[in-house]
Design an enzyme around this catalytic site. Sequence first.
Site, short mmCIF file in Angstrom:
data_model
loop_
_atom_site.label_atom_id
_atom_site.label_comp_id
_atom_site.label_asym_id
_atom_site.label_seq_id
_atom_site.Cartn_x
_atom_site.Cartn_y
_atom_site.Cartn_z
N GLU A 1 0.56 -1.29 -0.20
CA GLU A 1 0.54 -0.20 -0.19
C GLU A 1 1.05 1.32 -0.18
O GLU A 1 0.56 1.99 0.87
CB GLU A 1 -1.46 0.31 0.97
N GLU B 1 -7.09 -7.95 -0.49
CA GLU B 1 -7.85 -6.96 -0.13
C GLU B 1 -9.27 -6.99 -0.18
O GLU B 1 -9.28 -5.78 -0.14
CB GLU B 1 -6.82 -6.50 1.04
#
Length: 840
Positions: free
Chosen positions: A193, A263
């Site tokens: 991320e 995710e």
Amino acid sequence: MRVLVHHKVACLVAALLSIGSLVSRVLATEELVTSGCTYDGRSLIINGKRELVFSGSIHYTRSQPDMWPDLLQKSREGGLNAISTYVFWNAHEPEPGKFEFTGQYDLAKFVQLAKDNGMYVILRIGPFIQAEWNHGGLPYWLREVPDMTFRTNNEPFKHHMEKFVKKVVDELNKNKLFASQGGPIILTQIENEYNNVAEAFKEEGTKYIQWAASMALNLSTGVPVIMCKQKEAPGSVIPTCNGRNCGDTFVPSHPSKPILWTENWTAQYRVFGDPPSQRSAEDLAFSVARFFSRGGTMINYYMYHGGTNYGRTGAAFVTTRYYDEAPLDEYGLYKEPKWGHLRDLHHALRLCRKGLLWGTTSVQNIGKDFEIRVYEKPDENLCVAFLANSNPKIEGTVKFRGTNYFMPRHSVSILPDCKTVVYNTQRVNAQHNARTFIVAKQTQQNNEWMMNQEPVPRYREASMKTQEPLELFNMTKDKSDYMWYSTSFKIEDDDLPIRHDIRPVLQVSNLGHVMHAFVNGQYIGTGRGTKIEKSFVFQHPMELKTGLNHISLLNMMVGLPDSGAYMERRMAGVHTAAIQGLNTGTLDLTTNGWGHEVGLAGEYLKIYEEQEISKARWLPAKKDMPVTWYRRYFDEPDGTDPVALDMSSMGKGFIYVNGKALGRYWVSYLSPLGKPSQSVYHMPRSFLKPKNNFLVVFEEQGGNPKDILIMTVKRDNICTFVSELNPAHSKTWSRQDGQIKTVRDDLKPAAKLTCPDKKIINKIVFASFGNPLGMCGNFTAGTCHTPQAIPLVEKLCMGKQSCTLPVTGKDYGADVNCPGTTATLAIQAKCVRSKDKGNK
């Protein structure tokens, strides 16, 4: 004979096949198989085959090794064909060059067990992982490397990062665990991320990401590399999506790279102070069906089993329980209907596999909220359709190829043959259940607690003294949550307030996270920050005396930070201190001279270990004693159900059993709803022995240890909530010879109740057909209740491990014209072990 062709050897294979009969005879006896994983713009290609990948995150560090086989088996039963896990740098390299890959941290064993269960593995190496894990997975010692800046074009960071990543790859290579070696690992992830911090580092961040990608691609794994939340993934690195609705939010970056979702958040992780938060099975299923309908071919549930942040492994303010609302709860028990509804979804999507992986897609928008997506191969009579209604409140009807299809709100219907609805995300056929905690009676026997009070240090006794308070993280070095700050000062009688309604006030500005204040050895109060704002100001009245006074402040962190730029610069602990309300004005103590003691005396003496029990002075326990160690013995609860502690009677502190750290508890921190975020704590059976288990609790604020409950955890209350309007169960259909076939003649919905292994149904708690309300464990009859439901259900289900029930009003004598009926059957049943079937 089946020949699997890797794109790099395609030309060679074609040439070999053209040689003629000689080569054909050779290939007839020696099959050519390509091992490994590659990809194109459509999907991953694993061992020469296109695949739909259904993955779930299970972190080996957040469960015990004896739980791994059961967790993996249940994941496989839930329709998963892959497991995803982060790699935890600070767990594997707690000290520079000292590596740990055994026990709970045996990564290779965990990966091998996944393979043994017929599952692929997605390895998210990071090694920055965030994951609500202490320091985002980065070992604390990195902060003390000269000239260190995390996660940017910083040579010290890159040196240590590359060294660790290579160590992990070597560990797995030697066990032949990458797909290129015939192992289960099909993808590796580098970084995590990075878009969240990219702006802080600008060009240096871009250089770092390019370096990280190049480093990862040059490793000898033989499998593709992914980066999640990375808009510009360099070279052949695949960018992936993290979030709740990637079917609508993810924008593919390159037509040659598949659309992958690393995710899909199955719930919401919680921090101390959070109210309960959930994500429904219906919403989760909608997001997955939506993603696959829009070209996605890999989904990973984060988390599929969350587990437990044992010891001090949780990040700042993160609760000890992690993603308890996942399809498998903290204890590894099925959370229904989430687990079952997703299992049924995976089956429905597998019926669509050929169309999704090879069909030509088309889209038809019908108004604002309705959409039809079709995947076709006309030459093979292959057609798959997804009908979507994205409106969260309004139902509707969609006309598709001459047939009207009713669409519940916020739902996707899956038609593997462009005719038959085999699954709708809003219509749940799966079983429901409710979790219960049962006090283990034998643990209530001999409930005798002893206590040992932690000494409250004074300035003159401190081992380290400085003019001003020192920073907390730098002093504790992630070896303990705790550090004492102490100072002493003299005041004259004239300094004290003359009026009886005025008292001096201790004021401390603190950078976080929590502080307990003691004046002249007496506890006066607690200050704390929050997950959002770690710093706080403590103000509390106190009693002072003429002469020498002592202030002792027990400061603590509740986990290191796990996200954001410049993590290595974060600070905590006492910043300034003063006394207000004296006749002589405010007394500034910031530069008064401070003593520091890192950790607790009980920690250094290890009095939480039974063999060290004699190092403490144990007395009969009293309640409401701050900074006090409590201990007792108990026998293991009977049976095999998971074990938990109810800590509702305590405040804040730490739990140990047989010397093993269960983790932090903090029941005194209430959510806005007036209840603690977590009051029950998992105690793995692998930590226990049959007799004389040694339980130790360090309580910081004060509580009553005699009211701590040792319980077993069950999901023996099973339910069904199925409407006559539901489609039949998705497993009613299978694909044979490229066509959708029914496996049974009755295409009506059915309700199935199944007890856990070795248990049977021994009581029907509730049954009604019509418009029942509520949820499993709390059903109520509606206005169209049918009294005949309970006798019928008892006849079909009592004494059985499993039973299947019709879902029609006729069977239950329902009034089909009853106003408000939803034609729904709701049942709650109680399961017991077969040997206990006589017990109600």
